[in-house]
Motif scaffolding. Structure first.
Motif, PDB file in Angstrom:
ATOM      1  N   MET A 164       0.856  -1.180   0.000  1.00 18.01           N
ATOM      2  CA  MET A 164       0.000   0.000   0.000  1.00 18.01           C
ATOM      3  C   MET A 164       0.896   1.236   0.000  1.00 18.01           C
ATOM      4  N   SER A 165       0.667   2.118  -0.935  1.00 15.58           N
ATOM      5  CA  SER A 165       1.513   3.307  -1.048  1.00 15.58           C
ATOM      6  C   SER A 165       1.066   4.389  -0.077  1.00 15.58           C
ATOM      7  N   ALA A 166       1.935   5.398   0.077  1.00 10.32           N
ATOM      8  CA  ALA A 166       1.628   6.525   0.977  1.00 10.32           C
ATOM      9  C   ALA A 166       0.421   7.297   0.458  1.00 10.32           C
ATOM     10  N   LYS A 167       0.267   7.363  -0.870  1.00 12.13           N
ATOM     11  CA  LYS A 167      -0.856   8.085  -1.449  1.00 12.13           C
ATOM     12  C   LYS A 167      -2.180   7.414  -1.082  1.00 12.13           C
ATOM     13  N   GLU A 168      -2.221   6.078  -1.116  1.00  9.93           N
ATOM     14  CA  GLU A 168      -3.439   5.355  -0.766  1.00  9.93           C
ATOM     15  C   GLU A 168      -3.799   5.583   0.695  1.00  9.93           C
ATOM     16  N   LYS A 169      -2.767   5.619   1.563  1.00  9.32           N
ATOM     17  CA  LYS A 169      -3.020   5.864   2.985  1.00  9.32           C
ATOM     18  C   LYS A 169      -3.610   7.257   3.186  1.00  9.32           C
ATOM     19  N   THR A 170      -3.032   8.250   2.505  1.00 16.83           N
ATOM     20  CA  THR A 170      -3.525   9.616   2.631  1.00 16.83           C
ATOM     21  C   THR A 170      -4.943   9.721   2.093  1.00 16.83           C
ATOM     22  N   THR A 171      -5.178   9.136   0.963  1.00 18.93           N
ATOM     23  CA  THR A 171      -6.510   9.177   0.379  1.00 18.93           C
ATOM     24  C   THR A 171      -7.496   8.476   1.294  1.00 18.93           C
ATOM     25  N   GLY A 172      -7.108   7.330   1.816  1.00 22.73           N
ATOM     26  CA  GLY A 172      -7.968   6.609   2.731  1.00 22.73           C
ATOM     27  C   GLY A 172      -8.238   7.409   3.997  1.00 22.73           C
ATOM     28  N   PHE A 173      -7.187   8.043   4.519  1.00 22.33           N
ATOM     29  CA  PHE A 173      -7.326   8.850   5.730  1.00 22.33           C
ATOM     30  C   PHE A 173      -8.226  10.051   5.461  1.00 22.33           C
ATOM     31  N   LEU A 174      -7.986  10.741   4.348  1.00 25.69           N
ATOM     32  CA  LEU A 174      -8.803  11.913   4.010  1.00 25.69           C
ATOM     33  C   LEU A 174     -10.247  11.516   3.738  1.00 25.69           C
ATOM     34  N   ALA A 175     -10.431  10.394   3.081  1.00 24.13           N
ATOM     35  CA  ALA A 175     -11.794   9.923   2.809  1.00 24.13           C
ATOM     36  C   ALA A 175     -12.501   9.588   4.117  1.00 24.13           C
ATOM     37  N   GLU A 176     -11.766   8.961   5.025  1.00 20.53           N
ATOM     38  CA  GLU A 176     -12.350   8.635   6.323  1.00 20.53           C
ATOM     39  C   GLU A 176     -12.689   9.903   7.099  1.00 20.53           C
ATOM     40  N   PHE A 177     -11.805  10.911   7.018  1.00 22.73           N
ATOM     41  CA  PHE A 177     -12.054  12.184   7.699  1.00 22.73           C
ATOM     42  C   PHE A 177     -13.278  12.880   7.108  1.00 22.73           C
ATOM     43  N   ARG A 178     -13.399  12.894   5.793  1.00 26.74           N
ATOM     44  CA  ARG A 178     -14.566  13.497   5.137  1.00 26.74           C
ATOM     45  C   ARG A 178     -15.851  12.795   5.570  1.00 26.74           C
TER      46      ARG A 178
END
Length: 142
Positions: free
Chosen positions: A1-15
């Motif tokens: 899992m790349s850093a971008k996927e983690k950020t996207t997942g984190f941001l999506a979860e935050f949204r």
């Protein structure tokens, strides 16, 4: 899992978290609570404080009650008492709000749910049963 996927997942979860109704309710509660705090401050400073000041002596507001300390400075007892009174008033109001909401939710949960409507098959079977009862009852009477 790349850093971008983690950020996207984190941001999506935050949204998703921000979009939930509970967070918006909390935000509205904080804003109303802040506005209500100014009302409580005014009540304490402008009404309760002068009344209690009569008992503090010299007919001064309770907030002005202070004692001179040896070596200079003052012990601002009145200001501290104002903060304590503000706290208890706000705590009491929050208690009443929570108690009211809990009562509302209990009544809402306690309301009996309407029984589900019978399906078409159940209605047909009930009709057949009733017809059979009528036939048996008619035969028994003859």
């Amino acid at each position: 899992m790349s850093a971008k996927e983690k950020t996207t997942g984190f941001l999506a979860e935050f949204r998703k978290f921000i979009a939930r109704g509970n967070v918006m309710d909390l935000a509205v509660g904080v804003i109303i609570g802040g506005a209500f705090q100014s009302i409580v401050n005014s009540l304490v400073n402008d009404i309760i404080n002068p009344i209690l000041g009569i008992f503090a002596g010299e007919n001064q507001a309770l907030g002005g009650l202070a004692f001179d300390l040896p070596g200079g400075g003052q012990l601002m007892l009145g200001s501290f008492l104002n903060a304590v009174i503000n706290f208890f008033l706000m705590a009491f109001v929050v208690f009443l709000l929570v108690k009211g909401l809990n009562t509302f939710h209990r009544k809402k949960e306690a309301a009996p749910a309407a029984p589900p409507k019978p399906s078409a098959e159940e209605l047909l079977l009930t009709e057949i049963r009733d017809l059979l009862r009528e036939q048996r009852g008619g035969d028994a009477e003859k």
